[in-house]
Design a protein around this motif. Structure first.
Motif, PDB file in Angstrom:
ATOM      1  N   ALA A   1       0.830  -1.213   0.000  1.00 21.66           N
ATOM      2  CA  ALA A   1       0.000   0.000   0.000  1.00 21.66           C
ATOM      3  C   ALA A   1       0.857   1.252   0.000  1.00 21.66           C
ATOM      4  O   ALA A   1       0.419   2.319  -0.444  1.00 21.66           O
ATOM      5  CB  ALA A   1      -0.921   0.002   1.220  1.00 21.66           C
ATOM      6  N   GLU A   2       2.100   1.134   0.470  1.00 21.89           N
ATOM      7  CA  GLU A   2       3.041   2.252   0.479  1.00 21.89           C
ATOM      8  C   GLU A   2       3.994   2.208  -0.711  1.00 21.89           C
ATOM      9  O   GLU A   2       4.967   2.969  -0.762  1.00 21.89           O
ATOM     10  CB  GLU A   2       3.852   2.234   1.783  1.00 21.89           C
ATOM     11  N   GLY A   3       3.714   1.317  -1.662  1.00 24.24           N
ATOM     12  CA  GLY A   3       4.549   1.225  -2.858  1.00 24.24           C
ATOM     13  C   GLY A   3       5.861   0.513  -2.656  1.00 24.24           C
ATOM     14  O   GLY A   3       6.795   0.675  -3.459  1.00 24.24           O
ATOM     15  N   VAL A   4       5.961  -0.298  -1.591  1.00 20.39           N
ATOM     16  CA  VAL A   4       7.200  -1.015  -1.288  1.00 20.39           C
ATOM     17  C   VAL A   4       7.055  -2.463  -1.733  1.00 20.39           C
ATOM     18  O   VAL A   4       6.117  -3.159  -1.328  1.00 20.39           O
ATOM     19  CB  VAL A   4       7.526  -0.957   0.216  1.00 20.39           C
ATOM     20  N   ALA A   5       7.987  -2.932  -2.555  1.00 16.80           N
ATOM     21  CA  ALA A   5       7.960  -4.315  -3.026  1.00 16.80           C
ATOM     22  C   ALA A   5       8.318  -5.269  -1.889  1.00 16.80           C
ATOM     23  O   ALA A   5       9.198  -4.982  -1.075  1.00 16.80           O
ATOM     24  CB  ALA A   5       8.934  -4.497  -4.181  1.00 16.80           C
ATOM     25  N   VAL A   6       7.635  -6.404  -1.830  1.00 17.40           N
ATOM     26  CA  VAL A   6       7.914  -7.396  -0.786  1.00 17.40           C
ATOM     27  C   VAL A   6       7.458  -8.761  -1.283  1.00 17.40           C
ATOM     28  O   VAL A   6       6.454  -8.872  -1.996  1.00 17.40           O
ATOM     29  CB  VAL A   6       7.197  -7.038   0.536  1.00 17.40           C
ATOM     30  N   GLN A   7       8.204  -9.814  -0.935  1.00 14.67           N
ATOM     31  CA  GLN A   7       7.762 -11.169  -1.218  1.00 14.67           C
ATOM     32  C   GLN A   7       8.383 -12.155  -0.244  1.00 14.67           C
ATOM     33  O   GLN A   7       9.489 -11.946   0.265  1.00 14.67           O
ATOM     34  CB  GLN A   7       8.043 -11.588  -2.655  1.00 14.67           C
ATOM     35  N   GLU A   8       7.618 -13.190   0.044  1.00 14.09           N
ATOM     36  CA  GLU A   8       8.072 -14.229   0.967  1.00 14.09           C
ATOM     37  C   GLU A   8       9.108 -15.100   0.266  1.00 14.09           C
ATOM     38  O   GLU A   8       8.917 -15.519  -0.882  1.00 14.09           O
ATOM     39  CB  GLU A   8       6.884 -15.074   1.424  1.00 14.09           C
ATOM     40  N   ILE A   9      10.198 -15.405   0.969  1.00 16.36           N
ATOM     41  CA  ILE A   9      11.270 -16.195   0.346  1.00 16.36           C
ATOM     42  C   ILE A   9      11.633 -17.451   1.117  1.00 16.36           C
ATOM     43  O   ILE A   9      12.434 -18.262   0.636  1.00 16.36           O
ATOM     44  CB  ILE A   9      12.545 -15.358   0.153  1.00 16.36           C
ATOM     45  N   GLY A  10      11.044 -17.677   2.303  1.00 16.59           N
ATOM     46  CA  GLY A  10      11.415 -18.892   3.019  1.00 16.59           C
ATOM     47  C   GLY A  10      10.901 -18.928   4.441  1.00 16.59           C
ATOM     48  O   GLY A  10      10.165 -18.046   4.894  1.00 16.59           O
ATOM     49  N   THR A  11      11.327 -19.992   5.156  1.00 22.07           N
ATOM     50  CA  THR A  11      10.874 -20.259   6.519  1.00 22.07           C
ATOM     51  C   THR A  11      12.074 -20.603   7.388  1.00 22.07           C
ATOM     52  O   THR A  11      12.984 -21.317   6.944  1.00 22.07           O
ATOM     53  CB  THR A  11       9.879 -21.436   6.538  1.00 22.07           C
ATOM     54  N   LEU A  12      12.080 -20.123   8.624  1.00 24.04           N
ATOM     55  CA  LEU A  12      13.121 -20.498   9.574  1.00 24.04           C
ATOM     56  C   LEU A  12      12.787 -21.853  10.193  1.00 24.04           C
ATOM     57  O   LEU A  12      11.615 -22.153  10.449  1.00 24.04           O
ATOM     58  CB  LEU A  12      13.255 -19.440  10.659  1.00 24.04           C
ATOM     59  N   THR A  13      13.813 -22.647  10.438  1.00 21.20           N
ATOM     60  CA  THR A  13      13.618 -24.024  10.906  1.00 21.20           C
ATOM     61  C   THR A  13      14.460 -24.313  12.143  1.00 21.20           C
ATOM     62  O   THR A  13      15.470 -23.655  12.404  1.00 21.20           O
ATOM     63  CB  THR A  13      14.016 -25.023   9.809  1.00 21.20           C
ATOM     64  N   GLU A  14      14.053 -25.326  12.908  1.00 17.57           N
ATOM     65  CA  GLU A  14      14.855 -25.787  14.047  1.00 17.57           C
ATOM     66  C   GLU A  14      16.185 -26.357  13.567  1.00 17.57           C
ATOM     67  O   GLU A  14      17.215 -26.195  14.211  1.00 17.57           O
ATOM     68  CB  GLU A  14      14.088 -26.848  14.832  1.00 17.57           C
ATOM     69  N   ASP A  15      16.138 -27.072  12.433  1.00 14.47           N
ATOM     70  CA  ASP A  15      17.354 -27.618  11.811  1.00 14.47           C
ATOM     71  C   ASP A  15      18.233 -26.450  11.376  1.00 14.47           C
ATOM     72  O   ASP A  15      17.767 -25.545  10.678  1.00 14.47           O
ATOM     73  CB  ASP A  15      16.948 -28.461  10.603  1.00 14.47           C
ATOM     74  N   THR A  16      19.487 -26.451  11.762  1.00 12.79           N
ATOM     75  CA  THR A  16      20.347 -25.291  11.491  1.00 12.79           C
ATOM     76  C   THR A  16      20.908 -25.261  10.069  1.00 12.79           C
ATOM     77  O   THR A  16      21.671 -24.351   9.732  1.00 12.79           O
ATOM     78  CB  THR A  16      21.519 -25.253  12.492  1.00 12.79           C
ATOM     79  N   ARG A  17      20.524 -26.221   9.226  1.00  8.33           N
ATOM     80  CA  ARG A  17      20.974 -26.170   7.831  1.00  8.33           C
ATOM     81  C   ARG A  17      20.225 -25.066   7.090  1.00  8.33           C
ATOM     82  O   ARG A  17      19.119 -24.682   7.450  1.00  8.33           O
ATOM     83  CB  ARG A  17      20.722 -27.505   7.140  1.00  8.33           C
ATOM     84  N   ILE A  18      20.858 -24.576   6.034  1.00  5.32           N
ATOM     85  CA  ILE A  18      20.223 -23.597   5.146  1.00  5.32           C
ATOM     86  C   ILE A  18      20.080 -24.244   3.783  1.00  5.32           C
ATOM     87  O   ILE A  18      21.079 -24.638   3.159  1.00  5.32           O
ATOM     88  CB  ILE A  18      21.058 -22.306   5.029  1.00  5.32           C
ATOM     89  N   THR A  19      18.850 -24.383   3.323  1.00  2.04           N
ATOM     90  CA  THR A  19      18.594 -25.061   2.059  1.00  2.04           C
ATOM     91  C   THR A  19      17.819 -24.164   1.110  1.00  2.04           C
ATOM     92  O   THR A  19      17.110 -23.248   1.521  1.00  2.04           O
ATOM     93  CB  THR A  19      17.790 -26.356   2.276  1.00  2.04           C
ATOM     94  N   LYS A  20      17.976 -24.440  -0.176  1.00  5.32           N
ATOM     95  CA  LYS A  20      17.177 -23.798  -1.224  1.00  5.32           C
ATOM     96  C   LYS A  20      16.484 -24.921  -1.954  1.00  5.32           C
ATOM     97  O   LYS A  20      17.140 -25.737  -2.612  1.00  5.32           O
ATOM     98  CB  LYS A  20      18.058 -22.983  -2.166  1.00  5.32           C
ATOM     99  N   GLY A  21      15.172 -24.980  -1.799  1.00  6.98           N
ATOM    100  CA  GLY A  21      14.467 -26.154  -2.274  1.00  6.98           C
ATOM    101  C   GLY A  21      14.840 -27.325  -1.369  1.00  6.98           C
ATOM    102  O   GLY A  21      14.714 -27.243  -0.152  1.00  6.98           O
ATOM    103  N   THR A  22      15.354 -28.392  -1.953  1.00  6.44           N
ATOM    104  CA  THR A  22      15.749 -29.555  -1.155  1.00  6.44           C
ATOM    105  C   THR A  22      17.262 -29.683  -1.014  1.00  6.44           C
ATOM    106  O   THR A  22      17.747 -30.576  -0.331  1.00  6.44           O
ATOM    107  CB  THR A  22      15.208 -30.841  -1.819  1.00  6.44           C
ATOM    108  N   ALA A  23      18.010 -28.780  -1.651  1.00  3.03           N
ATOM    109  CA  ALA A  23      19.472 -28.874  -1.638  1.00  3.03           C
ATOM    110  C   ALA A  23      20.081 -27.833  -0.711  1.00  3.03           C
ATOM    111  O   ALA A  23      19.490 -26.778  -0.449  1.00  3.03           O
ATOM    112  CB  ALA A  23      20.020 -28.689  -3.053  1.00  3.03           C
ATOM    113  N   ALA A  24      21.265 -28.131  -0.216  1.00  2.15           N
ATOM    114  CA  ALA A  24      21.989 -27.165   0.610  1.00  2.15           C
ATOM    115  C   ALA A  24      22.259 -25.902  -0.218  1.00  2.15           C
ATOM    116  O   ALA A  24      22.561 -25.980  -1.413  1.00  2.15           O
ATOM    117  CB  ALA A  24      23.289 -27.767   1.101  1.00  2.15           C
ATOM    118  N   TRP A  25      22.135 -24.751   0.431  1.00  2.00           N
ATOM    119  CA  TRP A  25      22.340 -23.469  -0.268  1.00  2.00           C
ATOM    120  C   TRP A  25      23.636 -22.839   0.210  1.00  2.00           C
ATOM    121  O   TRP A  25      23.809 -22.591   1.394  1.00  2.00           O
ATOM    122  CB  TRP A  25      21.159 -22.534   0.007  1.00  2.00           C
ATOM    123  N   ASP A  26      24.533 -22.604  -0.703  1.00  2.76           N
ATOM    124  CA  ASP A  26      25.791 -21.921  -0.404  1.00  2.76           C
ATOM    125  C   ASP A  26      25.953 -20.838  -1.455  1.00  2.76           C
ATOM    126  O   ASP A  26      26.673 -20.992  -2.439  1.00  2.76           O
ATOM    127  CB  ASP A  26      26.966 -22.904  -0.447  1.00  2.76           C
TER     128      ASP A  26
END
Length: 343
Positions: free
Chosen positions: A291-316
């Protein structure tokens, strides 16, 4: 020699102040004093401060160098940290180290860039310092926030959502256009170039999010580095979707260059924010910002597992890290393009 541009070395400190700085900043309360006045705080507030230096802007490698771009970037870098805190800027303190051979016109372009960026973000230069030496541009931004409302990197919980605030990919879309990896009509090309030269700190978004965000950080070293830092601060992991919608001209450049939208979205240089909100608050936050003209989109979820993944693969992913081989503060453009985009 007649016709030779006047330099800072020709003027000296006193004439620089009288002929360049006083006409520009003489009306600032405290000009010429040893300290700056940032105004009178009449409501309960917490003061927030940040300091950062400015690297060589990528746009100065793409076209002829212009200190205007460095001035704009210097202000943006510091104001963006205030945005990540949800703070309102009170003023900017600047420190310029410049060679004596810097022309007065070049110095004025630097000042124009800083002043124009400050004006665009509703603040001003309140004071500073200048000296001679190898180029070093540094600033300190001071802001305020309501007591208890300052956003931090910690405070998130598993199940919270990651949102990317701001339009991503403009800087490196400009690089791809300027190096012939893609082509666009003149109007669209000019739009991308302007956005690349004048990135915007998400100050409005930061203040609007103060009541919703559990944690926040600006994207200064790449999306992966930002998500990783937020995860480390909260001892969590993240599942990133890898999906992203770019603005139309940037998406066109990505497609022509054989890149996925996320390849440009995860780069640095556009000064967006990554914010963490409760799952139940995603829709209201998106509606409020849009409503204020600011772009925004959801990109992911925080998890208990400390790995960082993109889709099903590790993200580096892409990450600038100072004092490492991934640090970049100026260099050959071809090397930077390869490091950032693999192009």
């Amino acid at each position: 020699m007649s016709g030779t541009p006047e330099t800072l070395g020709d003027l000296g400190e006193q004439l620089i102040q009288e002929r360049v700085l006083r006409p520009r900043y003489g009306g600032v309360d405290g000009f010429g004093d040893d300290s700056a006045l940032l105004g009178v705080v009449t409501t309960p507030s917490e003061l927030v401060a940040t300091t950062d230096s400015c690297p060589v802007p990528v746009v100065n490698l793409l076209r002829e160098p212009d200190l205007y771009h460095a001035g704009w970037l210097l202000a943006t870098i510091n104001l963006s940290d205030l945005a990540a805190a949800g703070a309102e800027p009170l003023g900017l303190l600047v420190s310029y180290t410049l060679p004596k051979t810097t022309t007065v016109r070049e110095f004025e372009r630097l000042l124009d860039g800083v002043d124009d960026c400050c004006a665009a973000h509703g603040t001003k230069v309140a004071g500073g310092d200048i000296r001679d030496g190898a180029v070093q541009l540094t600033a300190t931004a001071i802001g305020r926030s309501a007591p208890g409302s300052r956003l931090r990197r910690s405070g998130a919980k598993a199940g919270d959502r990651l949102l990317l605030v701001g339009s991503a990919g403009y800087l490196w879309a400009a690089a791809l256009l300027e190096t012939g990896r893609a082509t666009l009509p003149a109007e669209a090309r000019a739009e991308i170039w302007d956005r690349a030269c004048r990135p915007v700190a998400q100050l409005k978004a930061g203040r609007l999010l103060a009541g919703y965000a559990r944690a926040a950080m600006d994207v200064s070293d790449g999306l992966f580095a930002t998500v990783r830092t937020l995860c480390e601060a909260n001892r969590l992991g993240a599942e990133v979707t890898g999906e992203f919608v770019l603005d139309e001209p940037v998406a066109d450049v990505a497609a022509q260059s054989g890149l996925r939208p996320f390849d440009l979205a995860e780069t640095w240089g556009d000064w967006g924010l990554v914010v963490v909100v409760r799952a139940g608050d995603v829709q209201v936050v998106e509606k409020t910002l849009r409503a204020e003209g600011v772009a925004v989109q959801e990109i992911g979820t925080l998890t208990e597992d400390t790995r960082i993944t993109k889709g099903t693969a590790a993200w580096d992913g892409i990450a600038q890290e100072r004092f490492s081989t991934n640090s970049w503060h100026g260099g050959e453009l071809s090397t930077v393009l390869t490091e950032v985009l693999g192009r």
